[in-house]
Structures are given as C-alpha cells and as structure tokens.
Scaffold this motif. Sequence first.
Motif, PDB file in Angstrom:
ATOM      1  N   LEU A  39       1.020  -1.210  -0.051  1.00  0.00           N
ATOM      2  CA  LEU A  39      -0.051   0.025  -0.012  1.00  0.00           C
ATOM      3  C   LEU A  39       0.601   0.795   0.159  1.00  0.00           C
ATOM      4  O   LEU A  39       2.211   1.238   0.758  1.00  0.00           O
ATOM      5  N   MET A  40       0.536   2.027  -0.669  1.00  0.00           N
ATOM      6  CA  MET A  40       1.797   3.474  -0.897  1.00  0.00           C
ATOM      7  C   MET A  40       0.916   5.111  -0.295  1.00  0.00           C
ATOM      8  O   MET A  40       1.471   4.958   0.176  1.00  0.00           O
ATOM      9  N   SER A  41      -0.398   5.046  -0.784  1.00  0.00           N
ATOM     10  CA  SER A  41      -1.168   5.468  -0.762  1.00  0.00           C
ATOM     11  C   SER A  41      -2.453   5.851  -0.817  1.00  0.00           C
ATOM     12  O   SER A  41      -3.088   4.329  -1.191  1.00  0.00           O
ATOM     13  N   ILE A  42      -3.383   5.975   0.295  1.00  0.00           N
ATOM     14  CA  ILE A  42      -4.258   6.221  -0.296  1.00  0.00           C
ATOM     15  C   ILE A  42      -5.386   7.458   0.432  1.00  0.00           C
ATOM     16  O   ILE A  42      -4.650   8.443   1.269  1.00  0.00           O
ATOM     17  N   ALA A  43      -6.935   7.895  -0.664  1.00  0.00           N
ATOM     18  CA  ALA A  43      -7.250   9.252   0.722  1.00  0.00           C
ATOM     19  C   ALA A  43      -8.544   8.779   0.033  1.00  0.00           C
ATOM     20  O   ALA A  43      -9.696   8.166  -0.714  1.00  0.00           O
ATOM     21  N   VAL A  44      -9.566   9.775   1.064  1.00  0.00           N
ATOM     22  CA  VAL A  44     -10.920   9.328   1.081  1.00  0.00           C
ATOM     23  C   VAL A  44     -11.627  10.333   1.393  1.00  0.00           C
ATOM     24  O   VAL A  44     -11.385  11.285   2.212  1.00  0.00           O
ATOM     25  N   VAL A  45     -12.627  10.729   0.726  1.00  0.00           N
ATOM     26  CA  VAL A  45     -13.573  11.668   0.310  1.00  0.00           C
ATOM     27  C   VAL A  45     -14.374  11.155   0.089  1.00  0.00           C
ATOM     28  O   VAL A  45     -15.755  10.946  -0.197  1.00  0.00           O
ATOM     29  N   GLY A  46     -15.314  11.961   1.657  1.00  0.00           N
ATOM     30  CA  GLY A  46     -16.910  11.010   1.408  1.00  0.00           C
ATOM     31  C   GLY A  46     -17.143   9.158   1.538  1.00  0.00           C
ATOM     32  O   GLY A  46     -16.593   9.249   2.204  1.00  0.00           O
ATOM     33  N   THR A  47     -17.918   8.897   0.584  1.00  0.00           N
ATOM     34  CA  THR A  47     -18.376   7.808   0.422  1.00  0.00           C
ATOM     35  C   THR A  47     -17.288   7.346  -0.587  1.00  0.00           C
ATOM     36  O   THR A  47     -16.900   5.941  -1.701  1.00  0.00           O
ATOM     37  N   GLU A  48     -16.027   8.007  -0.933  1.00  0.00           N
ATOM     38  CA  GLU A  48     -15.329   6.852  -2.391  1.00  0.00           C
ATOM     39  C   GLU A  48     -14.078   7.558  -1.882  1.00  0.00           C
ATOM     40  O   GLU A  48     -12.703   8.000  -0.583  1.00  0.00           O
ATOM     41  N   VAL A  49     -12.700   6.467  -2.352  1.00  0.00           N
ATOM     42  CA  VAL A  49     -12.234   6.050  -1.934  1.00  0.00           C
ATOM     43  C   VAL A  49     -10.468   5.531  -3.176  1.00  0.00           C
ATOM     44  O   VAL A  49     -11.117   5.263  -4.005  1.00  0.00           O
ATOM     45  N   VAL A  51      -6.621   4.544  -3.840  1.00  0.00           N
ATOM     46  CA  VAL A  51      -5.253   3.612  -2.844  1.00  0.00           C
ATOM     47  C   VAL A  51      -4.432   3.523  -4.216  1.00  0.00           C
ATOM     48  O   VAL A  51      -5.591   2.610  -5.417  1.00  0.00           O
ATOM     49  N   LEU A  52      -3.507   3.683  -4.140  1.00  0.00           N
ATOM     50  CA  LEU A  52      -2.441   3.771  -4.752  1.00  0.00           C
ATOM     51  C   LEU A  52      -1.362   2.412  -4.507  1.00  0.00           C
ATOM     52  O   LEU A  52      -1.290   2.355  -3.087  1.00  0.00           O
ATOM     53  N   PHE A  53      -1.128   1.323  -5.000  1.00  0.00           N
ATOM     54  CA  PHE A  53      -0.839   0.235  -4.304  1.00  0.00           C
ATOM     55  C   PHE A  53       0.647  -0.357  -5.414  1.00  0.00           C
ATOM     56  O   PHE A  53       0.005  -0.199  -6.153  1.00  0.00           O
ATOM     57  N   ARG A  54       1.125  -0.908  -5.034  1.00  0.00           N
ATOM     58  CA  ARG A  54       2.342  -1.012  -6.075  1.00  0.00           C
ATOM     59  C   ARG A  54       2.880  -3.197  -6.143  1.00  0.00           C
ATOM     60  O   ARG A  54       2.428  -3.626  -4.869  1.00  0.00           O
ATOM     61  N   ALA A  55       2.295  -3.347  -6.746  1.00  0.00           N
ATOM     62  CA  ALA A  55       2.579  -4.781  -6.981  1.00  0.00           C
ATOM     63  C   ALA A  55       3.868  -5.899  -7.159  1.00  0.00           C
ATOM     64  O   ALA A  55       4.198  -5.619  -8.908  1.00  0.00           O
ATOM     65  N   VAL A  56       4.329  -6.312  -6.082  1.00  0.00           N
ATOM     66  CA  VAL A  56       5.752  -7.502  -7.213  1.00  0.00           C
ATOM     67  C   VAL A  56       5.152  -8.776  -7.096  1.00  0.00           C
ATOM     68  O   VAL A  56       5.164  -9.399  -5.968  1.00  0.00           O
ATOM     69  N   ALA A  57       5.748  -9.452  -8.741  1.00  0.00           N
ATOM     70  CA  ALA A  57       5.983 -10.861  -8.602  1.00  0.00           C
ATOM     71  C   ALA A  57       7.182 -11.691  -8.528  1.00  0.00           C
ATOM     72  O   ALA A  57       8.092 -10.437  -8.334  1.00  0.00           O
ATOM     73  N   THR A  58       6.918 -12.031  -8.506  1.00  0.00           N
ATOM     74  CA  THR A  58       7.743 -13.094  -7.936  1.00  0.00           C
ATOM     75  C   THR A  58       9.615 -12.615  -8.864  1.00  0.00           C
ATOM     76  O   THR A  58      10.607 -12.962  -8.493  1.00  0.00           O
ATOM     77  N   ASP A  59       8.821 -12.506 -10.027  1.00  0.00           N
ATOM     78  CA  ASP A  59      10.165 -12.311 -10.937  1.00  0.00           C
ATOM     79  C   ASP A  59      10.667 -11.026 -11.005  1.00  0.00           C
ATOM     80  O   ASP A  59      11.455 -10.921 -11.411  1.00  0.00           O
ATOM     81  N   GLY A  60       9.934 -10.567 -10.210  1.00  0.00           N
ATOM     82  CA  GLY A  60      10.876  -8.804 -10.510  1.00  0.00           C
ATOM     83  C   GLY A  60       9.797  -8.131  -9.993  1.00  0.00           C
ATOM     84  O   GLY A  60      10.330  -6.551 -10.284  1.00  0.00           O
ATOM     85  N   THR A  61       9.324  -8.020 -11.886  1.00  0.00           N
ATOM     86  CA  THR A  61       8.127  -7.052 -11.955  1.00  0.00           C
ATOM     87  C   THR A  61       7.219  -6.272 -11.764  1.00  0.00           C
ATOM     88  O   THR A  61       6.940  -6.940 -10.263  1.00  0.00           O
ATOM     89  N   THR A  62       7.274  -4.998 -11.192  1.00  0.00           N
ATOM     90  CA  THR A  62       6.482  -3.895 -10.890  1.00  0.00           C
ATOM     91  C   THR A  62       5.718  -3.611 -11.165  1.00  0.00           C
ATOM     92  O   THR A  62       5.812  -3.028 -12.068  1.00  0.00           O
ATOM     93  N   THR A  63       4.128  -2.939 -10.701  1.00  0.00           N
ATOM     94  CA  THR A  63       3.627  -2.712 -11.501  1.00  0.00           C
ATOM     95  C   THR A  63       2.615  -1.365  -9.911  1.00  0.00           C
ATOM     96  O   THR A  63       2.444  -1.822  -9.473  1.00  0.00           O
ATOM     97  N   GLU A  64       2.884  -0.525 -10.489  1.00  0.00           N
ATOM     98  CA  GLU A  64       1.337   0.593  -9.725  1.00  0.00           C
ATOM     99  C   GLU A  64       0.386   0.185 -10.046  1.00  0.00           C
ATOM    100  O   GLU A  64       0.087   0.810 -11.373  1.00  0.00           O
ATOM    101  N   VAL A  65      -0.605   0.453  -9.495  1.00  0.00           N
ATOM    102  CA  VAL A  65      -2.324   0.441  -9.395  1.00  0.00           C
ATOM    103  C   VAL A  65      -2.919   1.471  -8.943  1.00  0.00           C
ATOM    104  O   VAL A  65      -2.848   1.641  -7.794  1.00  0.00           O
TER     105      VAL A  65
END
Length: 112
Positions: A39-49, A51-65
């Motif tokens: 989990l990199m960051s989270i922002a909450v406004v009312g009923t909306e959220v 979330v920025l997270f980083r997924a790292v696969a076992t081969d080291g591939t990184t994707t931010e979503v």
Amino acid sequence: MYDEHGFFEDPVGGQRHEGRAAVREHFAVALQAPREVHLMSIAVVGTEVAVLFRAVATDGTTTEVFDVMSFTDQGHIACTWAYWPAGAGDAAPSEPDARRPSTRRPGPPGSR
C-alpha cells in the motif's frame, strides 16, 4: 465487502465483473499468482476512496495500480475501477469506458 450489485472493472474500460459472485471469482483467479502487494497511498473523500498500491511479482516485475472505489451508505463497495499502465499484465484499452460517468455514485453533499 461488495454490494450485491457492485462491480469491479479491471482495467477501466476492460472487463467488468458484476455482482458479488463475479467479483469473488475474479479475485480467486487473480490472487493465485504469488506476489507482494504494498500500500503506497490512500485518499478518502466522503464515500469515495482512491488507493495506490505496488504489486511485485516473483520475477521482480513491478506494477503500480490505482483503485478508485465508491461505497454504499451501508459501507459495501458499490464499484471499483482499476487504473494501471498499458503493458502491465493484459493490454489496457486505449480509450476509457463511456459507461463510467453514468455508473459513478455521488458522494455526500459537499464532498466534491
């Protein structure tokens, strides 16, 4: 977690998983591949959220979503849109889904 009629669109403009059973099935398959999720960051406004997270696969591939979620008044997830870069995993669509604005649930008055 998800509302009975909630959905998860992954990525935005791509496949939409509608209803609890479809969302559950999507995550059952998606989470089979081993990876670390940070989990990199989270922002909450009312009923909306957002979330920025980083997924790292076992081969080291990184994707931010970025996941953007809207919640019902009962606290269930009404909808989730996943934003991730083209080339990460399956090919991302080149144009946003025209349905998105009409499915967005408004937050409480004054939250925008």
